[in-house]
Design a protein around this motif. Structure first.
Motif, PDB file in Angstrom:
ATOM      1  N   GLU A 122       0.822  -1.213   0.000  1.00 24.54           N
ATOM      2  CA  GLU A 122       0.000   0.000   0.000  1.00 24.54           C
ATOM      3  C   GLU A 122       0.858   1.265   0.000  1.00 24.54           C
ATOM      4  O   GLU A 122       0.407   2.329   0.419  1.00 24.54           O
ATOM      5  N   HIS A 135      -2.088   2.108   8.645  1.00 23.41           N
ATOM      6  CA  HIS A 135      -3.243   1.484   7.993  1.00 23.41           C
ATOM      7  C   HIS A 135      -3.471   0.106   8.605  1.00 23.41           C
ATOM      8  O   HIS A 135      -2.525  -0.661   8.793  1.00 23.41           O
ATOM      9  N   HIS A 171      -6.943  -3.025   9.631  1.00 24.42           N
ATOM     10  CA  HIS A 171      -8.303  -3.493   9.371  1.00 24.42           C
ATOM     11  C   HIS A 171      -8.998  -3.794  10.702  1.00 24.42           C
ATOM     12  O   HIS A 171      -9.429  -4.921  10.937  1.00 24.42           O
ATOM     13  N   HIS A 193     -12.742  -2.229   3.202  1.00 23.26           N
ATOM     14  CA  HIS A 193     -11.305  -2.506   3.331  1.00 23.26           C
ATOM     15  C   HIS A 193     -10.812  -2.346   4.774  1.00 23.26           C
ATOM     16  O   HIS A 193     -10.476  -3.333   5.425  1.00 23.26           O
TER      17      HIS A 193
HETATM   18 ZN   LIG Z   1      -5.416  -3.030   3.894  1.00 24.99          ZN
END
Ligand SMILES: [Zn+2]
Length: 308
Positions: free
Chosen positions: A75, A94, A96, A157
């Motif tokens: 990413e 980042h 989840h 996401h």
């Molecule tokens: Zn991700």
């Protein structure tokens, strides 16, 4: 801050994210500015709970690898876009986290005025449109909100947070997941009392008092902000859903009677009756009213429509 310390901090934050269940397997990524237009970033394909300091990559601001045995995060493009758009940001996280990601999957932004600490720090947490992970689409989706927000959900996401240092960015991820859990519980309980707009303004004033840096103000007029977003412009403020009025809440009955000062209960009652007709229980001023979640949602939407 020196590079060995930053490497150690990334390892620590990765361990905490994994321990708290914010990532599974190799999910998530972390980066920090090293200075001199260089970034220190987690590598592709490693579990964030089991990293070591020597695994990190160093890249330039265009994503060219300058140092490291491994390739940078898949990413990376999203991280690069954040640093391009936000010179003040020194770290990007980042993950989840499951409850916040549940909201991202359901398409429900965390933008209601319900918790003071969320309003003073993040303001609101919008949802960036769905984009295929690791592609150029994701930075495009993030660009729409990143100038005005330090945290956002990524549709279907996960979540993204940024900060003036790594721990600031990480703590915002904690705040988002915590807020998502509280919002979920309140909605399961069938009631969510919103903080009035005047109180939101007061909380916004505290940002200055406590030296909380925010990239944009909370929107005084959400209708204008939405119009700009609908026109495709990037967000310039943090849209928060809060009812108008001094101390008026959408569900006045749950407050001590003395707290409902500037409200207009008859008009609220008539609004409820207009929305739900005879199915609505009779409302008398100052008495508690009970609404199902569906009714409450409709009432909030109706009240917001009336604000426009
Ligand atoms: Zn991700």
């Amino acid at each position: 801050m020196n590079e060995p310390q930053l490497r150690a901090d990334i390892v620590e934050v990765g361990r905490r994210m994994y321990a708290r269940g914010y990532t599974a397997s190799n999910d998530g990524n972390i980066s920090v500015r090293l200075g001199g237009d260089r970034l220190l970033m987690t590598p592709k394909g490693v579990c964030k709970g089991f990293m070591t300091a020597d695994m990190m990559c160093i890249t330039d601001l265009d994503g060219r690898k300058l140092q490291g045995d491994r390739d940078p995060s898949s990413e990376m493009l999203m991280h690069l876009e954040v640093y391009r758009q936000r010179p003040d940001v020194r770290a990007v996280v980042h993950a989840h986290p499951p409850t916040a990601t549940g909201f991202a999957v359901a398409g429900i932004p965390l933008d209601r005025a319900v918790l003071a600490e969320v309003l003073t720090t993040l303001g609101s947490i919008p949802i960036a449109e769905y984009a295929t992970p690791s592609t150029k689409e994701l930075p495009d989706a993030v660009r729409k909100y990143i100038k005005a927000h330090d945290g956002m959900l990524l549709a279907n996401h996960g979540a993204l947070t940024v900060g003036g240092d790594l721990f600031a960015a990480y703590f915002k991820m904690e705040t988002i997941e915590h807020f998502a859990k509280i919002s979920l519980v309140a909605r399961l309980l069938g009631r969510e009392n919103l903080i009035a707009r005047e109180e939101v303004d007061r909380l916004q004033g505290l940002r200055g008092t406590y030296g909380i840096a925010a990239p944009a103000p909370i929107c005084a007029d959400p209708a204008d902000a939405r119009a700009a977003l609908d026109a495709g412009d990037p967000a310039l403020c943090q849209v928060v859903q809060a009812p108008e009025g001094a101390g008026q809440r959408l569900v006045p009955g749950v407050l001590p009677a003395g707290n409902v000062t500037g409200g207009d209960p008859p008009s609220l009652a008539s609004r409820v009756r207009a929305s739900f007709g005879e199915v609505t229980p009779a409302i008398e001023d100052g008495r508690e009213i009970r609404l199902t979640y569906r009714e409450l949602s409709a009432l909030i939407e109706d009240a917001i429509r009336n604000l426009r």
